[in-house]
Motif scaffolding. Structure first.
Motif, mmCIF file in Angstrom:
data_model
loop_
_atom_site.group_PDB
_atom_site.id
_atom_site.type_symbol
_atom_site.label_atom_id
_atom_site.label_comp_id
_atom_site.label_asym_id
_atom_site.label_seq_id
_atom_site.Cartn_x
_atom_site.Cartn_y
_atom_site.Cartn_z
ATOM 1 N N LEU A 8 2.032 4.720 -2.918
ATOM 2 C CA LEU A 8 1.212 4.462 -1.726
ATOM 3 C C LEU A 8 0.104 5.492 -1.602
ATOM 4 O O LEU A 8 -1.041 5.177 -1.274
ATOM 5 N N ALA A 9 0.452 6.759 -1.892
ATOM 6 C CA ALA A 9 -0.544 7.831 -1.810
ATOM 7 C C ALA A 9 -1.675 7.581 -2.793
ATOM 8 O O ALA A 9 -2.854 7.754 -2.470
ATOM 9 N N THR A 12 -3.782 4.736 -1.522
ATOM 10 C CA THR A 12 -4.607 5.173 -0.393
ATOM 11 C C THR A 12 -5.759 6.042 -0.883
ATOM 12 O O THR A 12 -6.908 5.879 -0.456
ATOM 13 N N ALA A 13 -5.452 6.964 -1.791
ATOM 14 C CA ALA A 13 -6.499 7.845 -2.318
ATOM 15 C C ALA A 13 -7.593 7.005 -2.979
ATOM 16 O O ALA A 13 -8.786 7.292 -2.839
ATOM 17 N N VAL A 16 -9.715 5.478 -0.333
ATOM 18 C CA VAL A 16 -10.620 6.454 0.282
ATOM 19 C C VAL A 16 -11.782 6.749 -0.663
ATOM 20 O O VAL A 16 -12.942 6.860 -0.246
#
Lengths: 79, 335
Positions: A8-9, A12-13, A16
């Motif tokens: 997930l990180a 998300t990164a 972004v």
């Protein structure tokens, strides 16, 4: 963190990063100088040759845009 | 919003990126203590900023933040001593706001103490706070004119029925900000008439803090979480207000004993010791009854979360007077 959190990180990164890429150039440049260059908004204004008020609003608008993208991501994740 | 606040608003993006100098950061920190809407925006922007770091896995921003926090805390404590009433109000508003940040979708439908769901209770707080904002001449929902609090709550529950809870929170936050701005400029404000009672500026702020805490704990209980009493300095203001209004509460409740005197000893952080008349009369030199209780339990009795006969207390002297004190303590509770 477990594998799901890591994934997930990363997702998300990536989102972004995409959000930063589609930001108007002037907002992205201001954020990069402040974040990665460690500059204050006054120094950002000086480097970019813009009024201090403009530097402040570019940072705020740019970050808001990134926050919008993050929140869209959270909504779609919970659906 | 003042010109200064508007200037501080412009700084929020730079602040979230630690791109302000230390003096400006202190000013923003102080502003965030007072302005919930701005604090919410900063939380959002900081979260965004933290993800920018994750995209490049570079070093975090400089350590300015710690330096700033230290300086801000040092200055803030001066403000608290200076105006403990506003500090109490803002303390409980911030604690509630932080609690609401932790709610998930399932939580908002849970029933709370007074029969409202968590969601409806948040709307009730928006109804209360916006009513206060209107009364002090800083309306945040000018189109809602209903002054009766239950009908006002019902009207707003209907209005926010199909909307995200954040919309109701936004009204609550804007109303807290309006009350805060009023309190900052109106240190000697005239008394305020609200819900059939008359409040001084200070007692209004403490009353609002009291209700905000009470409903925050209602939400915690509904979610099966432990209750969280306010900091001692906030409890102290609530305890003092509740005890010094006891003579009026006894009169309102029909339990006054003019000519009799009580000593109330509240123990624990924020407690104290008071000698009060049991009605509208002069206070005597020696008490007819001494009631000792835990200050948090006392406050929960005042807000009707603990029944008067269930309030753990030690009584010396006339026990009937102590019973009347406990029974009348919640005379001014609203919901």
């Amino acid at each position: 963190p477990d594998v799901e959190e890591m994934a997930l990180a990363l997702v998300t990164a990536e989102r972004v990063r995409s959000a930063l890429e589609v930001l108007p150039d002037e907002q992205r440049r201001a954020i990069q100088l402040a974040y990665f260059g460690g500059k204050t908004y006054r120094q950002v204004a000086e480097v970019l040759g813009i009024p201090e008020g403009t530097a402040k609003s570019r940072l705020r608008l740019g970050l808001r845009r990134v926050a919008d993208v993050l929140e869209t991501e959270t909504v779609s994740r919970s659906e | 919003m003042s010109t200064d606040d508007a200037m501080l608003d412009e700084l929020l993006g730079a602040y979230a990126l630690d791109a302000v100098d230390a003096e400006e950061a202190v000013a923003v920190e102080e502003y965030l203590e007072r302005a919930l809407t701005a604090a919410h925006e900063v939380a959002r922007l900081r979260n965004a900023a933290s993800w920018i770091g994750a995209t490049e896995a570079l070093a975090p921003p400089p350590d300015l933040h710690d330096t700033v926090l230290k300086a801000a805390r040092a200055r803030r404590s001066v403000g608290r001593d200076d105006d403990p009433f506003l500090a109490a109000y803002l303390s409980e508003a911030r604690r509630l706001d932080a609690l609401l940040d932790t709610l998930d979708d399932d939580a908002v439908d849970r029933p709370t103490f007074n029969g409202l769901t968590v969601r409806e209770l948040v709307i009730h707080l928006a109804a209360m706070e916006s009513a206060v904002a209107s009364t002090i001449g800083r309306p945040t929902a000018p189109e809602v004119v209903e002054a009766d609090i239950e009908r006002r709550t019902a009207e707003l529950i209907e209005r926010f029925r199909d909307r995200p809870l954040d919309d109701a929170r936004a009204l609550w936050r804007a109303s807290v900000d309006a009350v805060r701005e009023w309190a900052v400029v109106e240190r000697s404000a005239a008394d305020v008439a609200l819900f059939g009672l008359t409040f001084s500026r200070d007692s209004l702020l403490v009353t609002r803090a009291f209700e905000t805490w009470t409903h925050a704990d209602d939400i915690r209980r509904a979610l099966g979480r432990p209750e969280q009493p306010p900091p001692g300095e906030v409890v102290e203001r609530m305890a003092d207000l509740s005890v010094t209004t006891m003579p009026a509460a006894l009169e309102v409740a029909g339990r006054a004993h003019p000519g009799k005197t009580a000593r109330i000893v509240l123990t624990g952080d924020g407690g104290g010791d008071w000698l009060i008349p049991l009605g509208f009369a002069e206070v005597g030199e020696t008490p007819d009854v001494i009631v000792t209780a835990d200050v948090i339990a006392w406050c929960r009795c005042v807000s009707e979360r603990v029944a008067p006969d269930a309030l753990p207390r030690r009584v010396e002297g006339d026990p009937a007077l102590a019973d009347d004190l406990a029974a009348a303590s919640s005379a001014f509770a609203t919901l």
